[in-house]
Design a protein around this motif. Structure first.
Motif, PDB file in Angstrom:
ATOM      1  N   MET A   1       0.799  -1.159   0.000  1.00 46.72           N
ATOM      2  CA  MET A   1       0.000   0.000   0.000  1.00 46.72           C
ATOM      3  C   MET A   1       0.866   1.257   0.000  1.00 46.72           C
ATOM      4  N   LYS A   2       1.944   1.184   0.618  1.00 48.80           N
ATOM      5  CA  LYS A   2       2.856   2.329   0.620  1.00 48.80           C
ATOM      6  C   LYS A   2       3.292   2.649  -0.782  1.00 48.80           C
ATOM      7  N   ASP A   3       3.487   1.651  -1.555  1.00 46.62           N
ATOM      8  CA  ASP A   3       3.876   1.897  -2.955  1.00 46.62           C
ATOM      9  C   ASP A   3       2.754   2.605  -3.695  1.00 46.62           C
ATOM     10  N   LYS A   4       1.594   2.167  -3.406  1.00 50.26           N
ATOM     11  CA  LYS A   4       0.453   2.772  -4.087  1.00 50.26           C
ATOM     12  C   LYS A   4       0.280   4.215  -3.630  1.00 50.26           C
ATOM     13  N   GLU A   5       0.468   4.457  -2.390  1.00 49.12           N
ATOM     14  CA  GLU A   5       0.367   5.815  -1.849  1.00 49.12           C
ATOM     15  C   GLU A   5       1.476   6.691  -2.446  1.00 49.12           C
ATOM     16  N   ILE A   6       2.644   6.085  -2.527  1.00 54.68           N
ATOM     17  CA  ILE A   6       3.776   6.819  -3.095  1.00 54.68           C
ATOM     18  C   ILE A   6       3.468   7.111  -4.560  1.00 54.68           C
ATOM     19  N   GLN A   7       2.932   6.178  -5.239  1.00 56.40           N
ATOM     20  CA  GLN A   7       2.600   6.379  -6.652  1.00 56.40           C
ATOM     21  C   GLN A   7       1.515   7.451  -6.776  1.00 56.40           C
ATOM     22  N   ASN A   8       0.524   7.380  -5.906  1.00 58.41           N
ATOM     23  CA  ASN A   8      -0.539   8.399  -5.906  1.00 58.41           C
ATOM     24  C   ASN A   8       0.042   9.779  -5.626  1.00 58.41           C
ATOM     25  N   MET A   9       0.904   9.808  -4.660  1.00 56.62           N
ATOM     26  CA  MET A   9       1.536  11.081  -4.302  1.00 56.62           C
ATOM     27  C   MET A   9       2.390  11.598  -5.454  1.00 56.62           C
ATOM     28  N   GLN A  10       3.063  10.656  -6.106  1.00 57.51           N
ATOM     29  CA  GLN A  10       3.896  11.028  -7.253  1.00 57.51           C
ATOM     30  C   GLN A  10       3.015  11.601  -8.362  1.00 57.51           C
ATOM     31  N   GLU A  11       1.900  10.969  -8.602  1.00 56.65           N
ATOM     32  CA  GLU A  11       0.972  11.463  -9.631  1.00 56.65           C
ATOM     33  C   GLU A  11       0.446  12.851  -9.258  1.00 56.65           C
ATOM     34  N   LYS A  12       0.099  12.980  -7.976  1.00 58.88           N
ATOM     35  CA  LYS A  12      -0.402  14.274  -7.508  1.00 58.88           C
ATOM     36  C   LYS A  12       0.680  15.338  -7.645  1.00 58.88           C
ATOM     37  N   TYR A  13       1.909  14.926  -7.310  1.00 55.88           N
ATOM     38  CA  TYR A  13       3.041  15.852  -7.445  1.00 55.88           C
ATOM     39  C   TYR A  13       3.210  16.269  -8.908  1.00 55.88           C
ATOM     40  N   ASN A  14       3.128  15.293  -9.796  1.00 57.06           N
ATOM     41  CA  ASN A  14       3.244  15.582 -11.234  1.00 57.06           C
ATOM     42  C   ASN A  14       2.116  16.509 -11.698  1.00 57.06           C
ATOM     43  N   GLU A  15       0.932  16.236 -11.198  1.00 60.65           N
ATOM     44  CA  GLU A  15      -0.206  17.110 -11.541  1.00 60.65           C
ATOM     45  C   GLU A  15       0.044  18.525 -11.038  1.00 60.65           C
ATOM     46  N   ILE A  16       0.552  18.600  -9.811  1.00 64.48           N
ATOM     47  CA  ILE A  16       0.860  19.905  -9.228  1.00 64.48           C
ATOM     48  C   ILE A  16       1.934  20.595 -10.058  1.00 64.48           C
ATOM     49  N   GLN A  17       2.926  19.850 -10.501  1.00 64.43           N
ATOM     50  CA  GLN A  17       4.003  20.407 -11.329  1.00 64.43           C
ATOM     51  C   GLN A  17       3.435  20.946 -12.648  1.00 64.43           C
ATOM     52  N   VAL A  18       2.487  20.221 -13.225  1.00 66.30           N
ATOM     53  CA  VAL A  18       1.849  20.675 -14.467  1.00 66.30           C
ATOM     54  C   VAL A  18       1.077  21.964 -14.194  1.00 66.30           C
ATOM     55  N   VAL A  19       0.345  21.988 -13.083  1.00 63.77           N
ATOM     56  CA  VAL A  19      -0.412  23.183 -12.716  1.00 63.77           C
ATOM     57  C   VAL A  19       0.536  24.346 -12.456  1.00 63.77           C
ATOM     58  N   VAL A  20       1.633  24.099 -11.760  1.00 63.06           N
ATOM     59  CA  VAL A  20       2.625  25.138 -11.472  1.00 63.06           C
ATOM     60  C   VAL A  20       3.219  25.663 -12.772  1.00 63.06           C
ATOM     61  N   LYS A  21       3.528  24.728 -13.690  1.00 60.30           N
ATOM     62  CA  LYS A  21       4.077  25.127 -14.996  1.00 60.30           C
ATOM     63  C   LYS A  21       3.074  26.011 -15.744  1.00 60.30           C
ATOM     64  N   LYS A  22       1.800  25.602 -15.706  1.00 54.77           N
ATOM     65  CA  LYS A  22       0.756  26.403 -16.361  1.00 54.77           C
ATOM     66  C   LYS A  22       0.635  27.769 -15.698  1.00 54.77           C
ATOM     67  N   LEU A  23       0.700  27.775 -14.384  1.00 51.71           N
ATOM     68  CA  LEU A  23       0.616  29.043 -13.652  1.00 51.71           C
ATOM     69  C   LEU A  23       1.793  29.954 -13.996  1.00 51.71           C
ATOM     70  N   LYS A  24       2.987  29.370 -14.118  1.00 53.22           N
ATOM     71  CA  LYS A  24       4.157  30.166 -14.501  1.00 53.22           C
ATOM     72  C   LYS A  24       3.986  30.737 -15.902  1.00 53.22           C
ATOM     73  N   GLU A  25       3.464  29.916 -16.811  1.00 55.08           N
ATOM     74  CA  GLU A  25       3.220  30.396 -18.176  1.00 55.08           C
ATOM     75  C   GLU A  25       2.175  31.513 -18.173  1.00 55.08           C
ATOM     76  N   GLN A  26       1.123  31.303 -17.391  1.00 54.27           N
ATOM     77  CA  GLN A  26       0.092  32.330 -17.286  1.00 54.27           C
ATOM     78  C   GLN A  26       0.646  33.610 -16.666  1.00 54.27           C
ATOM     79  N   ASN A  27       1.523  33.421 -15.684  1.00 56.71           N
ATOM     80  CA  ASN A  27       2.156  34.576 -15.032  1.00 56.71           C
ATOM     81  C   ASN A  27       2.988  35.360 -16.050  1.00 56.71           C
ATOM     82  N   LYS A  28       3.729  34.625 -16.913  1.00 54.44           N
ATOM     83  CA  LYS A  28       4.511  35.285 -17.965  1.00 54.44           C
ATOM     84  C   LYS A  28       3.589  36.028 -18.919  1.00 54.44           C
ATOM     85  N   GLU A  29       2.491  35.378 -19.274  1.00 50.45           N
ATOM     86  CA  GLU A  29       1.525  36.034 -20.172  1.00 50.45           C
ATOM     87  C   GLU A  29       0.949  37.283 -19.524  1.00 50.45           C
TER      88      GLU A  29
END
Length: 130
Positions: free
Chosen positions: A1-29
């Protein structure tokens, strides 16, 4: 289960990174839009100043146009007076020419009458002698 949680967290982190990247792009715009807005505001200020100058110049032009119109009206009045005086001069010139003709005619008549009187005096003188 820890692996699954870690994987979930990793996915969430990746999603957050995508959102952060979008926010940075929007900030530049947003920053680009703000720069463009700033440039537009500066240009608008320049346009307002130039518009104010144009309005002042237009006001000056309108005033000069009114002055020109007044002077033109004055000139038209003077031209009318000159034309009237020219007409009067022409009439007087015509009258002078008529009077000159009358004088010439009278001088011719006068010469004719002098000649005639001279002939009468000559005949009278000859009649007194006889």
């Amino acid at each position: 289960m820890k692996d699954k949680e870690i994987q979930n967290m990793q996915e969430k982190y990746n999603e957050i990174q995508v959102v952060v990247k979008k926010l940075k792009e929007q900030n530049k715009e947003i920053q680009m839009i703000q720069k463009k807005d700033s440039t537009i505001q500066e240009n608008d200020s320049v346009i307002q100043v130039e518009d104010s100058i144009i309005q002042r110049k237009d006001s000056i032009i309108q005033e000069k146009d009114r002055m020109i119109q007044q002077k033109d009206n004055k000139i038209q009045g003077l031209i009318k007076k000159i034309q009237e005086k020219d007409k009067t001069i022409e009439e007087k010139d015509k009258t002078i020419q008529e009077k000159d003709k009358e004088i010439r005619d009278l001088e011719l008549d006068n010469d004719k009458f002098k000649k005639e009187a001279s002939e009468y005096q000559y005949h009278l003188g000859a009649a007194k002698i006889c």
